[in-house]
Design a protein around this motif. Structure first.
Motif, PDB file in Angstrom:
ATOM      1  N   PHE A 147       0.817  -1.206   0.000  1.00 39.98           N
ATOM      2  CA  PHE A 147       0.000   0.000   0.000  1.00 39.98           C
ATOM      3  C   PHE A 147       0.856   1.264   0.000  1.00 39.98           C
ATOM      4  O   PHE A 147       0.603   2.202  -0.752  1.00 39.98           O
ATOM      5  CB  PHE A 147      -0.934  -0.019   1.217  1.00 39.98           C
ATOM      6  N   ALA A 148       1.872   1.302   0.856  1.00 37.30           N
ATOM      7  CA  ALA A 148       2.689   2.507   1.018  1.00 37.30           C
ATOM      8  C   ALA A 148       4.009   2.423   0.266  1.00 37.30           C
ATOM      9  O   ALA A 148       4.817   3.348   0.356  1.00 37.30           O
ATOM     10  CB  ALA A 148       2.961   2.743   2.499  1.00 37.30           C
ATOM     11  N   GLY A 149       4.242   1.364  -0.471  1.00 36.53           N
ATOM     12  CA  GLY A 149       5.499   1.188  -1.182  1.00 36.53           C
ATOM     13  C   GLY A 149       5.846   2.311  -2.139  1.00 36.53           C
ATOM     14  O   GLY A 149       6.981   2.801  -2.132  1.00 36.53           O
ATOM     15  N   PRO A 150       4.894   2.753  -2.980  1.00 35.83           N
ATOM     16  CA  PRO A 150       5.231   3.866  -3.883  1.00 35.83           C
ATOM     17  C   PRO A 150       5.618   5.144  -3.129  1.00 35.83           C
ATOM     18  O   PRO A 150       6.552   5.842  -3.533  1.00 35.83           O
ATOM     19  CB  PRO A 150       3.945   4.071  -4.689  1.00 35.83           C
ATOM     20  N   TRP A 151       4.911   5.435  -2.049  1.00 30.79           N
ATOM     21  CA  TRP A 151       5.260   6.616  -1.255  1.00 30.79           C
ATOM     22  C   TRP A 151       6.640   6.468  -0.626  1.00 30.79           C
ATOM     23  O   TRP A 151       7.422   7.421  -0.605  1.00 30.79           O
ATOM     24  CB  TRP A 151       4.214   6.853  -0.165  1.00 30.79           C
ATOM     25  N   LEU A 152       6.936   5.272  -0.110  1.00 32.70           N
ATOM     26  CA  LEU A 152       8.239   5.033   0.503  1.00 32.70           C
ATOM     27  C   LEU A 152       9.364   5.230  -0.518  1.00 32.70           C
ATOM     28  O   LEU A 152      10.362   5.898  -0.227  1.00 32.70           O
ATOM     29  CB  LEU A 152       8.300   3.619   1.084  1.00 32.70           C
ATOM     30  N   LEU A 153       9.212   4.655  -1.697  1.00 35.10           N
ATOM     31  CA  LEU A 153      10.249   4.783  -2.732  1.00 35.10           C
ATOM     32  C   LEU A 153      10.387   6.219  -3.226  1.00 35.10           C
ATOM     33  O   LEU A 153      11.502   6.709  -3.440  1.00 35.10           O
ATOM     34  CB  LEU A 153       9.947   3.852  -3.906  1.00 35.10           C
ATOM     35  N   ARG A 154       9.266   6.917  -3.400  1.00 33.13           N
ATOM     36  CA  ARG A 154       9.319   8.307  -3.861  1.00 33.13           C
ATOM     37  C   ARG A 154       9.997   9.194  -2.820  1.00 33.13           C
ATOM     38  O   ARG A 154      10.821  10.051  -3.147  1.00 33.13           O
ATOM     39  CB  ARG A 154       7.916   8.814  -4.158  1.00 33.13           C
ATOM     40  N   THR A 155       9.665   8.991  -1.557  1.00 35.21           N
ATOM     41  CA  THR A 155      10.260   9.796  -0.490  1.00 35.21           C
ATOM     42  C   THR A 155      11.756   9.546  -0.395  1.00 35.21           C
ATOM     43  O   THR A 155      12.548  10.492  -0.276  1.00 35.21           O
ATOM     44  CB  THR A 155       9.584   9.473   0.857  1.00 35.21           C
ATOM     45  N   LEU A 156      12.158   8.291  -0.447  1.00 35.99           N
ATOM     46  CA  LEU A 156      13.581   7.964  -0.390  1.00 35.99           C
ATOM     47  C   LEU A 156      14.319   8.478  -1.628  1.00 35.99           C
ATOM     48  O   LEU A 156      15.431   8.993  -1.520  1.00 35.99           O
ATOM     49  CB  LEU A 156      13.752   6.451  -0.263  1.00 35.99           C
ATOM     50  N   SER A 157      13.676   8.382  -2.782  1.00 38.98           N
ATOM     51  CA  SER A 157      14.276   8.901  -4.010  1.00 38.98           C
ATOM     52  C   SER A 157      14.439  10.421  -3.940  1.00 38.98           C
ATOM     53  O   SER A 157      15.474  10.958  -4.363  1.00 38.98           O
ATOM     54  CB  SER A 157      13.413   8.516  -5.200  1.00 38.98           C
ATOM     55  N   ASP A 158      13.442  11.123  -3.418  1.00 34.03           N
ATOM     56  CA  ASP A 158      13.548  12.584  -3.273  1.00 34.03           C
ATOM     57  C   ASP A 158      14.673  12.964  -2.319  1.00 34.03           C
ATOM     58  O   ASP A 158      15.383  13.948  -2.549  1.00 34.03           O
ATOM     59  CB  ASP A 158      12.231  13.168  -2.764  1.00 34.03           C
TER      60      ASP A 158
END
Length: 89
Positions: free
Chosen positions: A64-75
């Protein structure tokens, strides 16, 4: 090297890490609490009973939160790499 920038960056990184861990762990803790209350009410003393629901909740939250986790870490890493010239000079 600006020590204020470094301190701010590491503070932001620490807050991001704490929020990422909380997103994954807190729902699993709540599911474990519900299962433990159920075990106490029914007097079922099986240690492995709470493992599977917590594991499934962790995987569900990761999906569920995987895309948010990856986007936040990428940013975070993009901001770090873009500010490397400012840190050196």
């Amino acid at each position: 090297m600006n020590s204020e920038f470094v301190a701010t960056f590491f503070g932001d990184a620490l807050m991001i890490i704490v929020s990422m861990v909380c997103v994954l762990i807190v729902p699993s803790l709540l599911v474990g609490l519900v299962v433990s209350i159920f075990q106490a009410a029914t007097q079922i003393n099986e240690q492995t009973l709470s493992f599977l629901p917590r594991l499934l909740m962790t995987f569900a939250m990761l999906g569920f939160a995987g895309p948010w986790l990856l986007r936040t870490l990428s940013d975070l890493f993009t901001r770090l790499f873009l500010n490397i010239p400012h840190l050196i000079g």
